[in-house]
Design an enzyme around this catalytic site. Structure first.
Site, PDB file in Angstrom:
ATOM      1  N   ALA A  59     -11.222 -15.830  -3.063  1.00 55.65           N
ATOM      2  CA  ALA A  59     -11.325 -15.293  -4.444  1.00 55.65           C
ATOM      3  C   ALA A  59     -10.071 -15.671  -5.303  1.00 55.65           C
ATOM      4  CB  ALA A  59     -11.568 -13.812  -4.445  1.00 55.65           C
ATOM      5  N   GLY A  64      -5.073 -14.585  -2.767  1.00 53.11           N
ATOM      6  CA  GLY A  64      -4.275 -14.783  -1.765  1.00 53.11           C
ATOM      7  C   GLY A  64      -4.368 -14.089  -0.461  1.00 53.11           C
ATOM      8  N   ALA A  82      -2.709 -15.601   2.853  1.00 54.67           N
ATOM      9  CA  ALA A  82      -1.366 -15.741   2.504  1.00 54.67           C
ATOM     10  C   ALA A  82      -1.053 -14.220   3.034  1.00 54.67           C
ATOM     11  CB  ALA A  82      -0.751 -16.245   1.482  1.00 54.67           C
ATOM     12  N   ALA A  83      -1.721 -13.249   2.630  1.00 57.18           N
ATOM     13  CA  ALA A  83      -1.409 -11.926   2.752  1.00 57.18           C
ATOM     14  C   ALA A  83      -1.488 -11.559   4.251  1.00 57.18           C
ATOM     15  CB  ALA A  83      -2.195 -10.981   1.596  1.00 57.18           C
ATOM     16  N   ASP A 115       1.816 -18.824  -2.827  1.00 60.48           N
ATOM     17  CA  ASP A 115       1.253 -17.737  -2.493  1.00 60.48           C
ATOM     18  C   ASP A 115       1.771 -17.004  -1.519  1.00 60.48           C
ATOM     19  OD1 ASP A 115      -0.858 -18.663  -3.895  1.00 60.48           O
ATOM     20  OD2 ASP A 115      -2.337 -18.662  -2.484  1.00 60.48           O
TER      21      ASP A 115
HETATM   22  C1  MEV Z   1      -3.495 -21.023  -5.241  1.00 60.63           C
HETATM   23  O1  MEV Z   1      -3.085 -19.742  -5.381  1.00 60.63           O
HETATM   24  C2  MEV Z   1      -2.679 -21.803  -6.205  1.00 60.63           C
HETATM   25  C3  MEV Z   1      -3.105 -23.334  -6.202  1.00 60.63           C
HETATM   26  O2  MEV Z   1      -2.052 -24.015  -7.065  1.00 60.63           O
HETATM   27  C4  MEV Z   1      -2.714 -23.845  -4.748  1.00 60.63           C
HETATM   28  C5  MEV Z   1      -1.328 -23.815  -4.263  1.00 60.63           C
HETATM   29  O3  MEV Z   1      -0.381 -23.702  -5.249  1.00 60.63           O
HETATM   30  O4  MEV Z   1      -1.189 -23.987  -3.027  1.00 60.63           O
HETATM   31  C6  MEV Z   1      -4.389 -23.903  -6.684  1.00 60.63           C
END
Ligand code: MEV
Length: 316
Positions: free
Chosen positions: A104, A107, A110-111, A152
């Site tokens: 969504a 993040g 990553a979290a 992220d």
């Molecule tokens: C994802 O939060 C942001 C993007 O630019 C992907 C990235 O930077 O890795 C879409």
């Protein structure tokens, strides 16, 4: 034996998603209203080396040894063992839960990695430093997102607003005047990897055009940083809306995101844009604090499945 637990927040990209993958600056902030949590409990009856991984939100309950090499939680656990040169950890159960919506743009991947890396290394008696956490979370992101910029894992590890340029030292943003953001979820799951992959294909086909989009988004991020650091936050609104226009041209918006952006603006937001990979997921709107509830309600009426009101730069 006590349990070892760690939390990690969600995140929003305020400016510069996608362009950041191509070396342009971007601005991101943590969202502490949603969180991933990892808890490690020693399993006194377990065999040495046994790590049981439970992630009830996604129906996972398995031994580390049985997980494929690219399993995100397994990968995070294995990367801690490799870094600390531990072959057979004392038996334990690692439980992961999260309130961050999956796929969504907030993040969640990553979290989860950051929470797991912190809790598991603490359990082993050798808590990792922030740089190590961010670096290992980035490695997990690479397996899942292909070509992540690293924004992220950075914003989520440090838990502070950041000005981020891929491959450059991290710059924390000063936010002398905190500002309010309403986040609206379209409810449409959209994995970041897919959106990043589509932008890459489009960039390969039309390099000059896409590079002009990336540069425009990058200059918006650079201007936004100046305004945030000087406390001139109202003027960020039009910059956000301009960034949304660029993201639409890049092909990463969707009718639902555009509708929520329009509904926020109509309800008095100062500016709005999609946030994260796009093609679904979440959008954000900059609002005067007194209008936040009204904008959140307008977003719900326009179809948002959930909304969050968060304040960027609020002292924790
Ligand atoms: C994802 O939060 C942001 C993007 O630019 C992907 C990235 O930077 O890795 C879409």
């Amino acid at each position: 034996m006590p349990a070892f637990s760690a939390y990690a927040p969600g995140k929003i990209i305020l400016f510069g998603e996608h362009a950041v993958v191509y070396g342009q600056p971007a601005v991101a902030a943590p969202v502490s209203q949603v969180k991933a949590r990892a808890v490690v409990n020693a399993n006194l009856r377990g065999l040495p080396g046994s790590v049981r991984i439970q992630a009830p939100d996604v129906g996972e309950d398995a031994e580390l040894a049985s997980l494929p090499a690219n399993h995100p939680i397994g990968l995070a656990v294995r990367s801690v063992l490799a870094l600390l040169k531990i072959q057979s950890p004392p038996a334990c159960t690692l439980k992961v839960t999260s309130t961050i919506p999956i796929a969504a743009g907030l993040g969640s991947g990553a979290a989860v990695s950051v929470a797991v890396l912190r809790a598991f290394s603490a359990y082993l008696g050798r808590p990792l430093k922030d740089e190590q956490v961010s670096e290992l979370a980035f490695e997990v992101e690479k397996v899942h997102h292909g070509t992540p910029s690293g924004i992220d894992n950075t914003v989520i590890t440090y838990g502070k607003p950041v000005y981020f340029i891929k491959g450059k030292p991290i710059e924390m943003l000063k936010v002398p005047v905190p500002f309010t953001i309403v986040i609206g979820n379209t409810g449409i799951a959209s994995p970041t990897a897919a959106a990043v992959g589509e932008v890459r294909q489009a960039w390969k086909a039309k390099k000059a055009l896409y590079e002009s989009y990336f540069e425009s988004a990058g200059s918006l991020a650079a201007s936004a940083r100046q305004m945030i650091e000087h406390g001139i936050v109202e003027t960020l609104g039009p910059l956000m809306t301009a960034n949304h226009g660029i993201l639409r041209k890049m092909g990463v918006s969707s009718p639902e995101l555009d509708e929520l952006v329009a509904a926020a603006t109509k309800a008095g937001a100062l500016g709005a844009k999609l946030s994260g990979g796009g093609q679904g997921g979440n959008m954000i709107a900059l609002v005067a604090a007194s209008r936040a509830e009204r904008v959140a309600q307008a977003l719900q009426r326009a179809g948002a499945v959930s909304t969050i009101i968060t304040v960027v730069g609020k002292p924790e």
